[in-house]
Write a protein that holds these residues in place. Structure first.
Motif, PDB file in Angstrom:
ATOM      1  N   UNK A 140      31.785  20.545  93.476  1.00 25.63           N
ATOM      2  CA  UNK A 140      32.437  19.696  92.425  1.00 25.63           C
ATOM      3  C   UNK A 140      31.581  19.227  91.368  1.00 25.63           C
ATOM      4  N   UNK A 141      31.673  19.292  90.202  1.00 28.90           N
ATOM      5  CA  UNK A 141      30.806  18.789  89.110  1.00 28.90           C
ATOM      6  C   UNK A 141      31.683  17.753  88.352  1.00 28.90           C
ATOM      7  N   UNK A 142      31.123  16.590  88.463  1.00 26.14           N
ATOM      8  CA  UNK A 142      31.583  15.634  87.749  1.00 26.14           C
ATOM      9  C   UNK A 142      30.804  14.839  86.590  1.00 26.14           C
ATOM     10  N   UNK A 143      31.177  14.812  85.496  1.00 28.10           N
ATOM     11  CA  UNK A 143      30.409  14.034  84.381  1.00 28.10           C
ATOM     12  C   UNK A 143      30.945  12.745  84.429  1.00 28.10           C
ATOM     13  N   UNK A 144      30.074  11.544  84.771  1.00 25.80           N
ATOM     14  CA  UNK A 144      30.606  10.016  85.044  1.00 25.80           C
ATOM     15  C   UNK A 144      29.969   9.291  83.902  1.00 25.80           C
ATOM     16  N   UNK A 145      30.571   8.150  83.249  1.00 27.53           N
ATOM     17  CA  UNK A 145      30.593   7.532  82.243  1.00 27.53           C
ATOM     18  C   UNK A 145      30.878   6.040  82.801  1.00 27.53           C
ATOM     19  N   UNK A 146      29.826   5.197  82.443  1.00 28.10           N
ATOM     20  CA  UNK A 146      30.046   3.614  82.916  1.00 28.10           C
ATOM     21  C   UNK A 146      29.656   2.864  81.679  1.00 28.10           C
ATOM     22  N   UNK A 147      30.754   2.144  81.228  1.00 30.75           N
ATOM     23  CA  UNK A 147      30.347   1.121  79.986  1.00 30.75           C
ATOM     24  C   UNK A 147      31.322   0.070  80.193  1.00 30.75           C
ATOM     25  N   UNK A 148      31.556  -0.543  81.499  1.00 32.24           N
ATOM     26  CA  UNK A 148      32.406  -1.602  81.520  1.00 32.24           C
ATOM     27  C   UNK A 148      31.773  -3.258  81.255  1.00 32.24           C
ATOM     28  N   UNK A 149      30.563  -2.931  81.549  1.00 32.51           N
ATOM     29  CA  UNK A 149      29.720  -4.343  81.094  1.00 32.51           C
ATOM     30  C   UNK A 149      28.787  -3.929  79.976  1.00 32.51           C
ATOM     31  N   UNK A 150      27.739  -4.980  80.174  1.00 31.31           N
ATOM     32  CA  UNK A 150      26.510  -4.741  79.222  1.00 31.31           C
ATOM     33  C   UNK A 150      25.576  -3.641  79.512  1.00 31.31           C
ATOM     34  N   UNK A 151      25.745  -3.089  80.590  1.00 29.76           N
ATOM     35  CA  UNK A 151      25.456  -1.653  81.020  1.00 29.76           C
ATOM     36  C   UNK A 151      25.815  -0.516  80.388  1.00 29.76           C
ATOM     37  N   UNK A 152      25.076   0.562  80.222  1.00 29.05           N
ATOM     38  CA  UNK A 152      25.690   1.616  79.510  1.00 29.05           C
ATOM     39  C   UNK A 152      25.129   2.959  80.327  1.00 29.05           C
ATOM     40  N   UNK A 153      25.824   3.926  80.925  1.00 28.63           N
ATOM     41  CA  UNK A 153      25.315   4.898  81.595  1.00 28.63           C
ATOM     42  C   UNK A 153      25.974   6.120  81.449  1.00 28.63           C
ATOM     43  N   UNK A 154      25.597   7.257  81.965  1.00 31.95           N
ATOM     44  CA  UNK A 154      26.097   8.508  82.265  1.00 31.95           C
ATOM     45  C   UNK A 154      25.236   9.341  83.284  1.00 31.95           C
ATOM     46  N   UNK A 155      26.128  10.031  84.021  1.00 31.73           N
ATOM     47  CA  UNK A 155      25.514  10.752  85.052  1.00 31.73           C
ATOM     48  C   UNK A 155      26.325  11.985  85.381  1.00 31.73           C
ATOM     49  N   UNK A 156      25.575  12.916  86.303  1.00 33.09           N
ATOM     50  CA  UNK A 156      26.214  14.040  86.480  1.00 33.09           C
ATOM     51  C   UNK A 156      26.036  14.309  87.960  1.00 33.09           C
ATOM     52  N   UNK A 157      27.209  14.308  88.591  1.00 29.32           N
ATOM     53  CA  UNK A 157      27.381  14.382  90.116  1.00 29.32           C
ATOM     54  C   UNK A 157      27.881  15.743  90.416  1.00 29.32           C
ATOM     55  N   UNK A 158      26.940  16.469  91.104  1.00 30.52           N
ATOM     56  CA  UNK A 158      27.134  17.818  91.768  1.00 30.52           C
ATOM     57  C   UNK A 158      27.223  17.915  93.268  1.00 30.52           C
ATOM     58  N   UNK A 159      28.584  18.233  93.778  1.00 27.61           N
ATOM     59  CA  UNK A 159      28.612  18.341  95.156  1.00 27.61           C
ATOM     60  C   UNK A 159      27.965  17.229  96.070  1.00 27.61           C
ATOM     61  N   UNK A 160      28.540  16.019  95.434  1.00 28.58           N
ATOM     62  CA  UNK A 160      27.966  14.712  96.372  1.00 28.58           C
ATOM     63  C   UNK A 160      26.749  14.076  95.999  1.00 28.58           C
ATOM     64  N   UNK A 161      26.045  14.761  95.083  1.00 29.69           N
ATOM     65  CA  UNK A 161      24.771  14.231  94.681  1.00 29.69           C
ATOM     66  C   UNK A 161      24.580  14.019  93.180  1.00 29.69           C
ATOM     67  N   UNK A 162      23.806  12.972  92.909  1.00 26.40           N
ATOM     68  CA  UNK A 162      23.633  12.583  91.557  1.00 26.40           C
ATOM     69  C   UNK A 162      22.554  13.422  90.838  1.00 26.40           C
TER      70      UNK A 162
END
Length: 206
Positions: A1-23
């Motif tokens: 599974x390939x998941x594009x993840x976005x995190x902006x809930x605090x003063x941190x901003x991030x993006x990541x790609x998860x592929x089969x349980x690994x970043x």
């Protein structure tokens, strides 16, 4: 599974790609009030480095709240744009769950606190990485400060407390989305709104 993840809930901003349980790639930076400026640049960097157009994504994960009013709107808006363009579902991930998993605490009960505004705190209890109740909001002075507690952003309210500080991450956002895909996935995400829990001024002193 390939998941594009976005995190902006605090003063941190991030993006990541998860592929089969690994970043396989992530960019994260502490950039208060610059999420709208930086998030598209982070995405372009990931897209170009990994040739993202050649990867079949299964969904877009986004930290859904509670958290920063503006940050949550930026993250979800960007996620919706990607989901619409690529015809993908969105997986909304509860922010306090992300903090709980990042704490690494297992087999015990504890509280997760996240600063909102003034003396207002988002609060939820966990057992290991599993929520023990529904998230809510309280004033700092009314919170039960006994037991094990982790937090994000509450330093300005602390006097004698020495709670473990944990920040959210795009990597954990994506991993949680993958683990809970069938439970959390939203195939028609365009009406999704951030989980603010309450109006922004809830609890403001009169």
């Amino acid at each position: 599974m390939n998941i594009l993840a976005i995190e902006t809930s605090t003063d941190w901003c991030g993006i990541a790609l998860i592929q089969n349980g690994k970043c396989t790639y992530k960019i994260e930076e502490q950039i208060p009030r610059k999420h709208a400026e930086k998030l598209p640049l982070f995405y372009e960097s990931l897209r170009d480095k990994l040739n993202l157009n050649e990867i079949q994504l299964d969904g877009v994960a986004v930290s859904i709240g509670p958290g920063s009013f503006t940050g949550l709107r930026v993250g979800l808006g960007f996620a919706k744009g990607l989901a619409f363009a690529k015809q993908l579902p969105i997986i909304p991930v509860p922010t306090l769950n992300i903090l709980a998993v990042n704490s690494g605490i297992n087999n015990t009960k504890y509280s997760v606190l996240m600063y909102s505004h003034r003396d207002i705190i988002y609060v939820q209890q966990f057992s290991g990485s599993n929520p023990a109740n529904k998230e809510g909001v309280e004033r700092w002075g009314t919170i039960d400060h006994s037991g094990l507690i982790i937090h994000y952003g509450c330093e300005k309210l602390m006097i004698d407390e020495n709670y473990l500080s944990i920040r959210p991450s795009a990597e954990t956002t994506g991993l949680l989305a993958e683990d809970n895909f069938n439970k959390w996935v939203n195939e028609n995400p365009y009406d999704l709104v951030p989980n603010y829990i309450s109006p922004f001024e809830l609890g403001a002193k009169k």
